[in-house]
Design an enzyme around this catalytic site. Structure first.
Site, mmCIF file in Angstrom:
data_model
loop_
_atom_site.group_PDB
_atom_site.id
_atom_site.type_symbol
_atom_site.label_atom_id
_atom_site.label_comp_id
_atom_site.label_asym_id
_atom_site.label_seq_id
_atom_site.Cartn_x
_atom_site.Cartn_y
_atom_site.Cartn_z
ATOM 1 N N THR A 169 41.248 39.932 43.403
ATOM 2 C CA THR A 169 41.042 39.684 44.351
ATOM 3 C C THR A 169 42.099 38.742 44.976
ATOM 4 O O THR A 169 43.084 38.112 44.219
ATOM 5 C CB THR A 169 39.956 38.113 44.047
ATOM 6 O OG1 THR A 169 39.270 39.069 43.823
ATOM 7 C CG2 THR A 169 39.376 37.671 45.634
ATOM 8 N N LYS A 182 39.258 38.386 50.461
ATOM 9 C CA LYS A 182 38.387 37.732 51.120
ATOM 10 C C LYS A 182 38.394 37.355 52.510
ATOM 11 O O LYS A 182 39.908 37.897 52.519
ATOM 12 C CB LYS A 182 38.677 36.647 50.451
ATOM 13 C CG LYS A 182 38.173 36.928 48.779
ATOM 14 C CD LYS A 182 36.877 36.853 48.750
ATOM 15 C CE LYS A 182 36.093 36.136 47.341
ATOM 16 N NZ LYS A 182 34.807 36.210 47.177
ATOM 17 N N ASP A 192 35.315 41.176 51.185
ATOM 18 C CA ASP A 192 34.681 40.262 51.286
ATOM 19 C C ASP A 192 34.598 39.264 52.276
ATOM 20 O O ASP A 192 35.473 38.433 52.225
ATOM 21 C CB ASP A 192 34.326 40.004 49.919
ATOM 22 C CG ASP A 192 33.444 38.806 49.808
ATOM 23 O OD1 ASP A 192 32.210 38.379 50.490
ATOM 24 O OD2 ASP A 192 33.247 38.830 48.166
ATOM 25 N N LYS A 252 25.029 39.452 40.261
ATOM 26 C CA LYS A 252 26.286 37.846 39.181
ATOM 27 C C LYS A 252 25.436 37.262 38.697
ATOM 28 O O LYS A 252 24.267 36.982 38.854
ATOM 29 C CB LYS A 252 27.312 36.967 40.401
ATOM 30 C CG LYS A 252 27.860 37.552 40.823
ATOM 31 C CD LYS A 252 28.439 36.776 41.945
ATOM 32 C CE LYS A 252 29.545 37.318 43.152
ATOM 33 N NZ LYS A 252 30.061 36.428 43.976
ATOM 34 N N CYS A 262 31.406 37.711 39.663
ATOM 35 C CA CYS A 262 30.892 37.029 38.670
ATOM 36 C C CYS A 262 32.558 35.441 39.900
ATOM 37 O O CYS A 262 32.718 35.807 40.603
ATOM 38 C CB CYS A 262 32.859 36.725 37.729
ATOM 39 S SG CYS A 262 33.620 36.523 38.085
HETATM 40 MG MG LIG Z 1 31.256 37.809 47.389
#
Ligand SMILES: [Mg+2]
Length: 322
Positions: free
Chosen positions: A119, A144, A169, A240, A268
């Site tokens: 990420t 992100k 995301d 999740k 997660c």
């Molecule tokens: Mg997300």
């Protein structure tokens, strides 16, 4: 009393602040549960998540409230009736799975190595490109973004990870106008799917919308009962265990998503390998795994996950969990 139960809250620092559209954090709070039956011990963990109305106090209270029934021998299905889905139930459900697997009364789905998304937190386009450069060769990169300059960030990142599967995301930060306007950019940059662009409360706007890339529900999708509402708004769901409140409901959500023809990713919260060990059991059956939570911690639990090349994540050592 059949079992000895202990629960509590544990805090762990991150090595680097983690920034998403909702803000930045430097430490996490974990719900932890340990259940002993004879000389067998089951352990579980959940991540306290403010976005879902949780606090250390509310989660601690939920854990204390269930201790007596757990000691008396309550099972996972009763737990689903008695506790709301969230991090406290996740910790307890996973501790029960661990205990049952060690006692030989329940069979866990197998775990094997999976490629996890790595990420990139939100930063300037230049800083995100620099961070992406360090991920060169990663099988999956998750980016992100917020509503401010997502296109500039994505255009800066893509050339740094040309061969990687790219996932975006927005964590609820976009408007429907942005969702529509950015579709050609997402398609051009070969983004595999877009996670949760709109606030969960506003996602009725996605009803019937078919973008150039699939849209995946994260904040909008918690449990199996959400699927009927989501099936005409999204093409994928992000499972999740902190949202489902454990592995038991996560496996049901997986089955329900497949029945409706939805794609599945398994994500997660930032957590230790104790949480990831359980998530692995769903991730091996998913289309995309995003389990890099422990990599943000200053220190993971001993015996936890190991990272190989290109984001290949190996499950914790045998005996660690389950
Ligand atoms: Mg997300």
């Amino acid at each position: 009393m059949l079992r000895a139960v202990s629960t509590g809250i544990e805090r762990r620092p991150l090595h680097t602040p983690f920034r998403i559209s909702r803000g930045s954090r430097t430490q996490i709070e974990l719900a932890v549960a340990t259940i002993r039956q004879g000389d067998v011990i089951g352990r579980g963990e959940g991540s306290v998540t403010g976005r879902y109305g949780e606090s250390v106090e509310s989660v601690g209270e939920q854990l204390r409230a269930i201790e007596g029934l757990l000691a008396d021998g309550i099972g996972r299905d009763e737990l689903r009736r008695l506790m709301p889905p969230g991090s406290a139930r996740n910790a307890v459900d996973c501790a029960l799975w661990d205990l049952e697997a060690r006692l030989g009364v329940s069979q866990l789905p197998a775990a094997r190595p999976v490629h996890t998304a790595l990420t990139l937190g939100i930063d300037t386009p230049e800083a995100m490109a620099a961070a992406a450069r360090k991920l060169k060769g990663a099988a999956i990169v998750k980016v992100k973004v917020d509503g401010r300059e997502p296109e500039a960030c994505l255009r800066a990142i893509r050339p740094e990870v040309p061969g990687s599967r790219l996932v975006v995301d927005a964590n609820e930060a976009w408007t429907m106008a942005q969702v529509e306007a950015l579709q050609p950019v997402l398609a051009e940059l070969d983004v595999e799917f877009l996670e949760q662009p709109l606030p969960a409360a506003d996602d009725v706007a996605l009803d019937g919308f078919k973008g150039l890339v699939p849209t995946c529900a994260d904040e909008s999708c918690h449990v199996t009962a959400d699927l009927d509402r989501l099936a005409t708004r999204y093409q994928m769901v992000n499972i999740k265990l902190d949202k489902t409140g454990g592995l038991t409901e996560a496996l049901d959500l997986l089955a329900g998503a497949r029945e409706r023809g939805l794609g599945v990713m398994v994500g997660c919260m930032i957590s230790t390998s104790l949480a990831i060990a359980a998530a692995f059991r769903v991730a091996v059956q998913a289309d995309c795994a995003d389990l890099d939570g422990p990599l943000w911690l200053e220190q993971d639990r001993p015996g936890g996950i190991r990272m190989g090349e290109h984001g290949l994540m190996h499950p914790p050592e045998p005996g660690f969990w389950g």
